[in-house]
Design a protein around this motif. Structure first.
Motif, PDB file in Angstrom:
ATOM      1  N   LEU A 104      10.741   6.582   4.249  1.00  0.00           N
ATOM      2  CA  LEU A 104      11.245   7.405   5.356  1.00  0.00           C
ATOM      3  C   LEU A 104      12.369   6.669   6.090  1.00  0.00           C
ATOM      4  O   LEU A 104      13.286   7.281   6.619  1.00  0.00           O
ATOM      5  CB  LEU A 104      10.126   7.715   6.361  1.00  0.00           C
ATOM      6  N   ASN A 117     -11.461   2.460   2.333  1.00  0.00           N
ATOM      7  CA  ASN A 117     -11.428   3.336   3.498  1.00  0.00           C
ATOM      8  C   ASN A 117     -10.895   4.723   3.115  1.00  0.00           C
ATOM      9  O   ASN A 117      -9.740   4.859   2.724  1.00  0.00           O
ATOM     10  CB  ASN A 117     -10.528   2.693   4.547  1.00  0.00           C
ATOM     11  N   LEU A 154      -8.928  -8.093   9.669  1.00  0.00           N
ATOM     12  CA  LEU A 154      -8.799  -7.202   8.518  1.00  0.00           C
ATOM     13  C   LEU A 154      -9.558  -7.781   7.322  1.00  0.00           C
ATOM     14  O   LEU A 154     -10.157  -7.059   6.533  1.00  0.00           O
ATOM     15  CB  LEU A 154      -7.311  -7.052   8.168  1.00  0.00           C
ATOM     16  N   TYR A 186       1.186   8.939  12.469  1.00  0.00           N
ATOM     17  CA  TYR A 186       2.078   8.131  13.287  1.00  0.00           C
ATOM     18  C   TYR A 186       1.940   8.413  14.782  1.00  0.00           C
ATOM     19  O   TYR A 186       2.043   7.506  15.598  1.00  0.00           O
ATOM     20  CB  TYR A 186       3.533   8.311  12.835  1.00  0.00           C
ATOM     21  N   TYR A 210       5.503   4.505   1.782  1.00  0.00           N
ATOM     22  CA  TYR A 210       5.903   5.815   2.296  1.00  0.00           C
ATOM     23  C   TYR A 210       6.717   5.649   3.582  1.00  0.00           C
ATOM     24  O   TYR A 210       7.804   6.218   3.724  1.00  0.00           O
ATOM     25  CB  TYR A 210       4.656   6.662   2.550  1.00  0.00           C
ATOM     26  N   ALA A 211       6.197   4.842   4.504  1.00  0.00           N
ATOM     27  CA  ALA A 211       6.894   4.622   5.776  1.00  0.00           C
ATOM     28  C   ALA A 211       8.261   3.994   5.533  1.00  0.00           C
ATOM     29  O   ALA A 211       9.241   4.333   6.193  1.00  0.00           O
ATOM     30  CB  ALA A 211       6.052   3.729   6.683  1.00  0.00           C
ATOM     31  N   GLN A 258     -10.020   7.089   4.818  1.00  0.00           N
ATOM     32  CA  GLN A 258      -8.940   7.602   5.665  1.00  0.00           C
ATOM     33  C   GLN A 258      -7.591   7.540   4.958  1.00  0.00           C
ATOM     34  O   GLN A 258      -6.740   8.378   5.185  1.00  0.00           O
ATOM     35  CB  GLN A 258      -8.856   6.745   6.921  1.00  0.00           C
ATOM     36  N   HIS A 259      -7.388   6.509   4.168  1.00  0.00           N
ATOM     37  CA  HIS A 259      -6.087   6.421   3.518  1.00  0.00           C
ATOM     38  C   HIS A 259      -6.132   6.012   2.047  1.00  0.00           C
ATOM     39  O   HIS A 259      -5.100   6.034   1.382  1.00  0.00           O
ATOM     40  CB  HIS A 259      -5.132   5.501   4.290  1.00  0.00           C
ATOM     41  N   TYR A 278      -3.422   0.123  12.583  1.00  0.00           N
ATOM     42  CA  TYR A 278      -3.067  -0.044  11.168  1.00  0.00           C
ATOM     43  C   TYR A 278      -3.577   1.127  10.340  1.00  0.00           C
ATOM     44  O   TYR A 278      -2.850   1.676   9.513  1.00  0.00           O
ATOM     45  CB  TYR A 278      -3.659  -1.365  10.682  1.00  0.00           C
ATOM     46  N   ASP A 279      -4.823   1.532  10.590  1.00  0.00           N
ATOM     47  CA  ASP A 279      -5.393   2.671   9.869  1.00  0.00           C
ATOM     48  C   ASP A 279      -4.600   3.947  10.109  1.00  0.00           C
ATOM     49  O   ASP A 279      -4.371   4.735   9.195  1.00  0.00           O
ATOM     50  CB  ASP A 279      -6.844   2.913  10.307  1.00  0.00           C
ATOM     51  N   GLY A 295       0.823   3.797   1.796  1.00  0.00           N
ATOM     52  CA  GLY A 295       1.171   4.178   3.164  1.00  0.00           C
ATOM     53  C   GLY A 295       2.376   3.402   3.680  1.00  0.00           C
ATOM     54  O   GLY A 295       3.254   3.956   4.334  1.00  0.00           O
ATOM     55  N   LYS A 296       2.407   2.106   3.379  1.00  0.00           N
ATOM     56  CA  LYS A 296       3.538   1.289   3.829  1.00  0.00           C
ATOM     57  C   LYS A 296       4.807   1.674   3.081  1.00  0.00           C
ATOM     58  O   LYS A 296       5.872   1.801   3.679  1.00  0.00           O
ATOM     59  CB  LYS A 296       3.253  -0.193   3.597  1.00  0.00           C
ATOM     60  N   SER A 354       0.859  -1.179   0.000  1.00  0.00           N
ATOM     61  CA  SER A 354       0.000   0.000   0.000  1.00  0.00           C
ATOM     62  C   SER A 354       0.905   1.243   0.000  1.00  0.00           C
ATOM     63  O   SER A 354       2.040   1.193   0.467  1.00  0.00           O
ATOM     64  CB  SER A 354      -0.888   0.012   1.238  1.00  0.00           C
ATOM     65  N   VAL A 386      -1.464   4.142  10.868  1.00  0.00           N
ATOM     66  CA  VAL A 386      -0.188   4.043  10.155  1.00  0.00           C
ATOM     67  C   VAL A 386      -0.396   4.296   8.662  1.00  0.00           C
ATOM     68  O   VAL A 386       0.344   5.057   8.036  1.00  0.00           O
ATOM     69  CB  VAL A 386       0.462   2.658  10.379  1.00  0.00           C
ATOM     70  N   GLU A 387      -1.431   3.672   8.106  1.00  0.00           N
ATOM     71  CA  GLU A 387      -1.671   3.816   6.667  1.00  0.00           C
ATOM     72  C   GLU A 387      -2.002   5.254   6.289  1.00  0.00           C
ATOM     73  O   GLU A 387      -1.700   5.694   5.194  1.00  0.00           O
ATOM     74  CB  GLU A 387      -2.825   2.903   6.237  1.00  0.00           C
ATOM     75  N   SER A 388      -2.653   5.993   7.198  1.00  0.00           N
ATOM     76  CA  SER A 388      -2.983   7.375   6.860  1.00  0.00           C
ATOM     77  C   SER A 388      -1.938   8.342   7.415  1.00  0.00           C
ATOM     78  O   SER A 388      -2.199   9.530   7.548  1.00  0.00           O
ATOM     79  CB  SER A 388      -4.394   7.721   7.324  1.00  0.00           C
ATOM     80  N   LEU A 389      -0.779   7.804   7.747  1.00  0.00           N
ATOM     81  CA  LEU A 389       0.391   8.579   8.175  1.00  0.00           C
ATOM     82  C   LEU A 389       0.207   9.333   9.496  1.00  0.00           C
ATOM     83  O   LEU A 389       0.965  10.253   9.797  1.00  0.00           O
ATOM     84  CB  LEU A 389       0.853   9.573   7.081  1.00  0.00           C
ATOM     85  N   LYS A 421       1.121  11.596  -0.551  1.00  0.00           N
ATOM     86  CA  LYS A 421       2.362  11.020  -0.029  1.00  0.00           C
ATOM     87  C   LYS A 421       3.586  11.501  -0.812  1.00  0.00           C
ATOM     88  O   LYS A 421       4.589  11.888  -0.192  1.00  0.00           O
ATOM     89  CB  LYS A 421       2.266   9.503   0.033  1.00  0.00           C
ATOM     90  N   ARG A 426     -16.273  -0.608   4.888  1.00  0.00           N
ATOM     91  CA  ARG A 426     -15.037   0.050   4.464  1.00  0.00           C
ATOM     92  C   ARG A 426     -13.906  -0.964   4.335  1.00  0.00           C
ATOM     93  O   ARG A 426     -13.402  -1.481   5.310  1.00  0.00           O
ATOM     94  CB  ARG A 426     -14.680   1.164   5.436  1.00  0.00           C
ATOM     95  N   ALA A 427     -13.548  -1.227   3.086  1.00  0.00           N
ATOM     96  CA  ALA A 427     -12.486  -2.179   2.807  1.00  0.00           C
ATOM     97  C   ALA A 427     -11.142  -1.517   3.034  1.00  0.00           C
ATOM     98  O   ALA A 427     -11.026  -0.295   2.992  1.00  0.00           O
ATOM     99  CB  ALA A 427     -12.597  -2.667   1.373  1.00  0.00           C
ATOM    100  N   GLU A 428     -10.140  -2.338   3.269  1.00  0.00           N
ATOM    101  CA  GLU A 428      -8.799  -1.821   3.518  1.00  0.00           C
ATOM    102  C   GLU A 428      -8.314  -1.049   2.286  1.00  0.00           C
ATOM    103  O   GLU A 428      -7.633  -0.042   2.403  1.00  0.00           O
ATOM    104  CB  GLU A 428      -7.886  -3.003   3.806  1.00  0.00           C
ATOM    105  N   GLY A 463     -14.405  -5.508   7.847  1.00  0.00           N
ATOM    106  CA  GLY A 463     -15.015  -4.374   7.168  1.00  0.00           C
ATOM    107  C   GLY A 463     -14.868  -3.075   7.934  1.00  0.00           C
ATOM    108  O   GLY A 463     -15.494  -2.083   7.581  1.00  0.00           O
ATOM    109  N   ASN A 464     -14.038  -3.077   8.998  1.00  0.00           N
ATOM    110  CA  ASN A 464     -13.643  -1.816   9.628  1.00  0.00           C
ATOM    111  C   ASN A 464     -14.811  -0.945  10.082  1.00  0.00           C
ATOM    112  O   ASN A 464     -14.839   0.256   9.830  1.00  0.00           O
ATOM    113  CB  ASN A 464     -12.782  -1.043   8.623  1.00  0.00           C
TER     114      ASN A 464
END
Lengths: 257, 229
Positions: free
Chosen positions: A66, A131, B168, B194, A62-63, A133-134, B186-187, A59-60, A57, B189-192, A81, A160-162, B172-173
């Motif tokens: 860094l 989702n 996960l 931190y 990106y991390a 969010q990201h 996890y969410d 996000g991963k 993903s 982290v994924e949306s930065l 990102k 909301r799927a990953e 379905g969060n």
């Protein structure tokens, strides 16, 4: 005897290192992996350089960047990102561009279901989307629901799927009746659904903010000839043709460069 | 305070899930462990293998197949649908059901080891004193195997708190329903985010450390061989 050994050694050495061949590590957002594999094939047919493909993903990745991951080029699923990496000085000067614009579709595994009608009438129990969010496709889907003034009526039925891959997984396993995915994913479904069938609705681009996916060349890759060659290739019309064929759009200012 | 309302909700949900799963698993695992520790049946290796299987499959893979099996076209999905219970994916009940599978070996094995370590002798003695099988179970087996049960409860609880891949895949969060702490981290982290991820991880870590140390210090005299650890 000695001479023979030396010749054999040199021969073996030259086999290991083809002329001017370098390796570039390309980190791609998982939703673009399928297309990236096609780009890799086309690139390796015309260049001596080799691509090492890494996908996760955005996000991963990106991390990991860094934390000094050994990546040369990063194809993110969003613009956010790459922008942040740029602000942190990790990107080579002016080496960021939009390589693809994602297209949102509403899809159902039930061929007889008119998905647009079903969405508007609320004829479903569960609707999957990524989702927000990201996942940028999640943002686009949420915005679409808002613009269609369906947000309130759907809220409790949203799953909301990953990411969009999981969204498709929920649709194909029929755990949800319909869901938002990327147009590019339709190409991975077997048997291939006809683009005009009623279980697919190409969401009008006016309903959501454009899903801009940016590429960046990392500062550490500036001296890698393979990375520079791939960077040029990604902006070539050959690469753009592959990206378009995978159901993405290309920024109009960049076409015909 | 770096924890948001949603973070607290996720922690509460995690504790609810782990406690419920632990209680249910102790009830389910005890007869299985008892049977496995006593039987000479040729089926024993196969049942043992089935119990241990969740250890082998990567959690996301296990989660994927649970999603298929619990879906409308799956075997379990058709049963729950025909019973009028609806489908299990994306529900709290679904998480409980999946966790029972996922944490089963962690609960069965310590109990089974404790029962094996106890041996047949105490039960033979109890039988000569005319203790009924039920009497034997509650007054001989349970006290003698207590360390095994405690280990089983700790492992089952801890393993469920740390569960991520399976949830996960099938969760379905959904806030308050399936968004547990691990998914929430996890969410973040994924949306930065931190900082939020660090805060929530720290809370989870400190909490788990306190609970585990408390249980272990209350049971300082547990013999490791009997505890199955």
């Amino acid at each position: 005897m000695h001479v023979l050994r030396l010749i054999t050694f040199n021969l073996l050495l030259s086999l290991c290192l083809p002329l001017h061949s370098e390796t570039v590590t390309l980190a791609v957002a998982s939703n673009f992996k399928h297309t990236a594999l096609q780009l890799k094939k086309s690139f390796e047919e015309t260049h001596t350089h080799r691509i090492r493909l890494v996908s996760a993903s955005s996000g991963k990745l990106y991390a990991q960047i860094l934390q000094k991951a050994p990546f040369d080029i990063f194809l993110s699923a969003d613009q956010h990102k790459p922008q942040r990496l740029q602000q942190q000085g990790l990107i080579a000067d002016k080496r960021r561009f939009t390589y693809a614009i994602g297209q949102l579709v509403l899809f159902s595994a039930d061929k007889e279901l008119d998905v647009k009608h079903c969405l508007m009438q609320g004829c479903y129990k569960k609707l999957a989307l990524a989702n927000a969010q990201h996942a940028p496709y999640g943002v686009a889907a949420e915005q679409t629901l808002k613009n269609l003034t369906l947000k309130k009526s759907t809220n409790k039925r949203l799953i909301r799927a990953e990411n969009i891959n999981q969204s498709l997984q929920f649709i194909l396993s029929k755990n949800v009746e319909l869901g938002f995915i990327a147009a590019s994913q339709l190409k991975q479904i077997k048997p291939l659904p006809a683009p005009d069938s009623k279980n697919i609705w190409q969401v009008a681009e006016s309903l959501y903010p454009p899903i801009l996916q940016d590429a960046v060349l990392l500062k550490t890759a500036e001296t890698n000839p393979a990375a520079l060659a791939l960077w040029d290739f990604l902006q070539s019309s050959a690469a753009q043709g592959i990206i378009k064929a995978a159901s993405y759009h290309i920024p109009s200012a960049d076409t015909g460069q | 305070m770096l924890l948001s309302q949603e973070d607290l909700q996720a922690i509460w949900l995690t504790l609810k899930l782990a406690s419920l799963v632990t209680v249910l698993l102790l009830i389910i695992a005890t007869p299985i462990a008892w049977w496995l520790s006593q039987t000479h049946s040729p089926l024993k290796p196969f049942i043992s293998a089935i119990v241990a299987l969740p250890l082998v499959l990567p959690p996301t893979v296990l989660g994927f197949y649970l999603l298929l099996v619990m879906g409308p076209e799956g075997f379990i999905g058709q049963i729950t649908n025909s019973l009028g219970l609806g489908l299990l994916p994306f529900t709290f009940a679904g998480l409980v059901f999946a966790s029972l599978f996922y944490s089963l070996p962690f609960v069965v094995q310590p109990i089974q080891n404790a029962m094996l370590a106890m041996g047949k002798r105490p039960l033979e003695v109890a039988a000569t004193l005319r203790a009924s099988p039920i009497d034997q179970f509650f007054n001989v087996v349970l006290p003698l195997c207590k360390p095994g049960f405690i280990s089983a409860a700790i492992l089952g609880f801890a393993h469920t708190v740390g569960e991520f891949g399976v949830i996960l895949m099938i969760g379905g969060n959904i806030p308050g329903e399936t968004r547990v702490a691990s998914v929430q981290i996890y969410d973040h982290v994924e949306s930065l985010n931190y900082a939020n991820a660090h805060a929530l991880s720290l809370v989870l870590l400190v909490f788990s450390f306190i609970v585990l140390s408390a249980v272990y210090s209350l049971n300082r005299n547990i013999k490791p061989s009997i505890a199955g650890l």
